[in-house]
Design a protein around this motif. Structure first.
Motif, mmCIF file in Angstrom:
data_model
loop_
_atom_site.group_PDB
_atom_site.id
_atom_site.type_symbol
_atom_site.label_atom_id
_atom_site.label_comp_id
_atom_site.label_asym_id
_atom_site.label_seq_id
_atom_site.Cartn_x
_atom_site.Cartn_y
_atom_site.Cartn_z
ATOM 1 N N THR A 1 -15.045 -9.107 6.732
ATOM 2 C CA THR A 1 -15.586 -9.179 8.091
ATOM 3 C C THR A 1 -14.486 -9.526 9.115
ATOM 4 O OG1 THR A 1 -17.672 -9.955 7.164
ATOM 5 C CG2 THR A 1 -17.387 -10.232 9.535
ATOM 6 N N CYS A 2 -13.656 -10.501 8.740
ATOM 7 C CA CYS A 2 -12.593 -10.941 9.659
ATOM 8 C C CYS A 2 -11.617 -9.799 9.961
ATOM 9 C CB CYS A 2 -11.848 -12.142 9.068
ATOM 10 S SG CYS A 2 -11.373 -11.941 7.336
ATOM 11 N N GLY A 3 -11.227 -9.080 8.921
ATOM 12 C CA GLY A 3 -10.291 -7.970 9.092
ATOM 13 C C GLY A 3 -10.893 -6.845 9.915
ATOM 14 N N ILE A 4 -12.120 -6.471 9.568
ATOM 15 C CA ILE A 4 -12.795 -5.366 10.257
ATOM 16 C C ILE A 4 -12.960 -5.689 11.739
ATOM 17 C CG2 ILE A 4 -14.976 -4.097 10.446
ATOM 18 C CD1 ILE A 4 -15.260 -4.451 7.356
ATOM 19 N N ALA A 5 -13.394 -6.927 12.038
ATOM 20 C CA ALA A 5 -13.602 -7.322 13.430
ATOM 21 C C ALA A 5 -12.295 -7.307 14.216
ATOM 22 C CB ALA A 5 -14.240 -8.711 13.495
ATOM 23 N N ALA A 6 -11.183 -7.560 13.520
ATOM 24 C CA ALA A 6 -9.878 -7.631 14.194
ATOM 25 C C ALA A 6 -9.202 -6.268 14.304
ATOM 26 C CB ALA A 6 -8.977 -8.617 13.459
ATOM 27 N N GLY A 7 -9.788 -5.239 13.684
ATOM 28 C CA GLY A 7 -9.211 -3.896 13.831
ATOM 29 C C GLY A 7 -8.562 -3.321 12.583
ATOM 30 N N ALA A 8 -9.043 -3.741 11.393
ATOM 31 C CA ALA A 8 -8.441 -3.246 10.148
ATOM 32 C C ALA A 8 -8.737 -1.773 9.870
ATOM 33 C CB ALA A 8 -8.910 -4.098 8.963
ATOM 34 N N ARG A 9 -9.875 -1.275 10.363
ATOM 35 C CA ARG A 9 -10.245 0.108 10.046
ATOM 36 C C ARG A 9 -9.212 1.121 10.538
ATOM 37 N NH1 ARG A 9 -15.653 2.415 12.613
ATOM 38 N NH2 ARG A 9 -14.225 2.539 14.379
ATOM 39 N N PRO A 10 -8.837 1.090 11.833
ATOM 40 C CA PRO A 10 -7.805 2.040 12.264
ATOM 41 C C PRO A 10 -6.439 1.799 11.613
ATOM 42 C CG PRO A 10 -8.467 0.609 14.089
ATOM 43 C CD PRO A 10 -9.442 0.392 12.974
ATOM 44 N N VAL A 11 -6.172 0.553 11.227
ATOM 45 C CA VAL A 11 -4.902 0.254 10.553
ATOM 46 C C VAL A 11 -4.877 0.928 9.178
ATOM 47 C CG1 VAL A 11 -3.513 -1.582 9.482
ATOM 48 C CG2 VAL A 11 -4.455 -1.906 11.784
ATOM 49 N N LEU A 12 -5.976 0.779 8.446
ATOM 50 C CA LEU A 12 -6.088 1.408 7.133
ATOM 51 C C LEU A 12 -5.932 2.925 7.257
ATOM 52 C CD1 LEU A 12 -7.233 0.967 3.990
ATOM 53 C CD2 LEU A 12 -9.061 2.301 5.001
ATOM 54 N N ASN A 13 -6.662 3.504 8.212
ATOM 55 C CA ASN A 13 -6.615 4.955 8.375
ATOM 56 C C ASN A 13 -5.230 5.441 8.781
ATOM 57 O OD1 ASN A 13 -9.274 5.398 7.574
ATOM 58 N ND2 ASN A 13 -10.058 4.927 9.615
ATOM 59 N N ALA A 14 -4.514 4.628 9.551
ATOM 60 C CA ALA A 14 -3.147 4.989 9.932
ATOM 61 C C ALA A 14 -2.254 5.019 8.694
ATOM 62 C CB ALA A 14 -2.606 3.994 10.954
ATOM 63 N N PHE A 15 -2.409 4.041 7.808
ATOM 64 C CA PHE A 15 -1.622 4.026 6.569
ATOM 65 C C PHE A 15 -1.942 5.254 5.722
ATOM 66 C CE2 PHE A 15 -0.570 -0.533 7.117
ATOM 67 C CZ PHE A 15 0.768 -0.470 6.743
ATOM 68 N N VAL A 16 -3.240 5.536 5.555
ATOM 69 C CA VAL A 16 -3.664 6.657 4.707
ATOM 70 C C VAL A 16 -3.072 7.967 5.218
ATOM 71 C CG1 VAL A 16 -5.666 8.042 3.982
ATOM 72 C CG2 VAL A 16 -5.765 5.550 3.838
ATOM 73 N N SER A 17 -3.194 8.221 6.525
ATOM 74 C CA SER A 17 -2.722 9.512 7.029
ATOM 75 C C SER A 17 -1.201 9.574 7.122
ATOM 76 C CB SER A 17 -3.380 9.853 8.368
ATOM 77 O OG SER A 17 -3.167 8.834 9.286
ATOM 78 N N LYS A 18 -0.576 8.476 7.503
ATOM 79 C CA LYS A 18 0.885 8.477 7.640
ATOM 80 C C LYS A 18 1.582 8.624 6.283
ATOM 81 C CE LYS A 18 4.544 7.891 10.357
ATOM 82 N NZ LYS A 18 4.962 8.895 11.336
ATOM 83 N N VAL A 19 1.031 7.963 5.257
ATOM 84 C CA VAL A 19 1.596 8.069 3.899
ATOM 85 C C VAL A 19 1.517 9.531 3.437
ATOM 86 C CG1 VAL A 19 1.093 7.525 1.467
ATOM 87 C CG2 VAL A 19 1.303 5.682 3.137
#
Lengths: 179, 123
Positions: free
Chosen positions: B35-53
């Motif tokens: 919850t803490c990560g998602i609320a702070a903006g983890a979703r776009p961070v994860l997606n950035a890693f997935v697509s950039k990798v």
């Protein structure tokens, strides 16, 4: 949470942690009413835990499933005049949890759905072994994705391959352009 | 229109790759998605890693996965990088832009970006 789709992502993570094999996420919009249902076949919760689940201050380290996630969704629903209900069942058969929330989208405090496509892709990427079934209906039109169907086509190719996740993203986006 | 036929084409293209992928994955990127990560903006961070990798052609070497609360909620979004034989690197207060930079400089180039690490945030 800035978007309702982030609450959905967060609540569905509880299903992942509960060891679910199947998770259904349904959004049904009719007029100003938005009904959200997240249903899983995970381990379920005891009646005591269900009662505690909406209380953020009950959280202890030993009851890890209990935290801020459900209270935040409850708040998001109630501030629009809606409500949240959680039902759950433990045991050998038919175990699982169902979280239902009703929102009034015409209320000034309704949190916009936001990027739901991103949430669905994130869930599939993080837990490709789970079968995800997502349906969003809006005034008779629907966007739907069932990973069971995708698996039939993909065979051994994992759902979390980048190419597959990208396809799912584009597929859902295309679906949304028509509703 | 996106079709299942297109997905079948992806499958055929991927078949050989799947074999290659097993036994590799030297670097593991783990994004905190509680919850803490998602609320702070983890979703776009994860997606950035997935697509950039994927864009950088690192998919065989790097796996991107998700975890629950890492325990330093005030520093979310938190990302941990595990590499065999090396000390774990913890990046804090991540953004999609920082994620792209980490992929380029750290995962591809081998240079830890100290500025974004928890060690730097605490000191």
């Amino acid at each position: 949470m800035k978007e309702l789709s982030l609450n959905i992502l967060d609540i569905a993570m509880n299903s992942v942690k509960a060891g679910a094999k199947n998770v259904d996420i349904t959004i049904d919009e009719q007029g100003p009413e938005l009904n959200l249902t997240i249903r899983d076949d995970g381990c379920g919760m005891s009646p005591e835990q269900v009662e505690e689940v909406t209380n953020p201050f009950f959280t202890t380290r030993t009851t890890r499933k209990v935290g801020m996630g459900v209270p935040l969704l409850k708040l998001a629903a109630e501030q629009t005049g809606g409500k949240l209900t959680v039902t759950s069942r433990q045991g050998e058969e038919k175990h699982g949890t169902e979280t239902k929330a009703l929102f009034y989208t015409d209320h000034i405090d309704f949190t916009p759905l936001g990027d739901i496509v991103s949430s669905i892709c994130t869930l599939i990427q993080g837990s490709p072994a789970i079968d995800w079934h997502f349906v969003h209906g809006r005034d008779g039109k629907t966007v739907e994705l069932d990973t069971k169907e995708l698996r039939q086509v993909l065979g051994d190719v994992p759902l979390d391959s980048y190419e597959v996740i990208k396809w799912i993203e584009d597929y859902l986006k295309e679906g949304y352009s028509s509703i | 229109m996106k079709s299942l036929a297109e997905l079948a084409a992806i499958r055929d293209k991927m078949k050989d790759k799947v074999v290659l992928r097993e036994g590799s994955g030297d670097i593991r990127v783990v994004v905190g998605m509680a919850t803490c990560g998602i609320a702070a903006g983890a979703r776009p961070v994860l997606n950035a890693f997935v697509s950039k990798v994927a864009e950088e052609g690192l998919a065989d070497k790097v796996t991107v996965s998700q975890t629950g609360c890492i325990g330093v909620c005030q520093f979310e979004p938190v990302v941990e990088v595990f590499e065999a034989g090396k000390e774990k690197v913890t990046y804090v207060k991540m953004t999609p832009e920082k994620a792209a930079e980490v992929v380029e400089k750290h995962l591809k180039g081998g240079q830890v970006i100290n500025e974004y690490t928890i060690t730097n945030a605490i000191s």
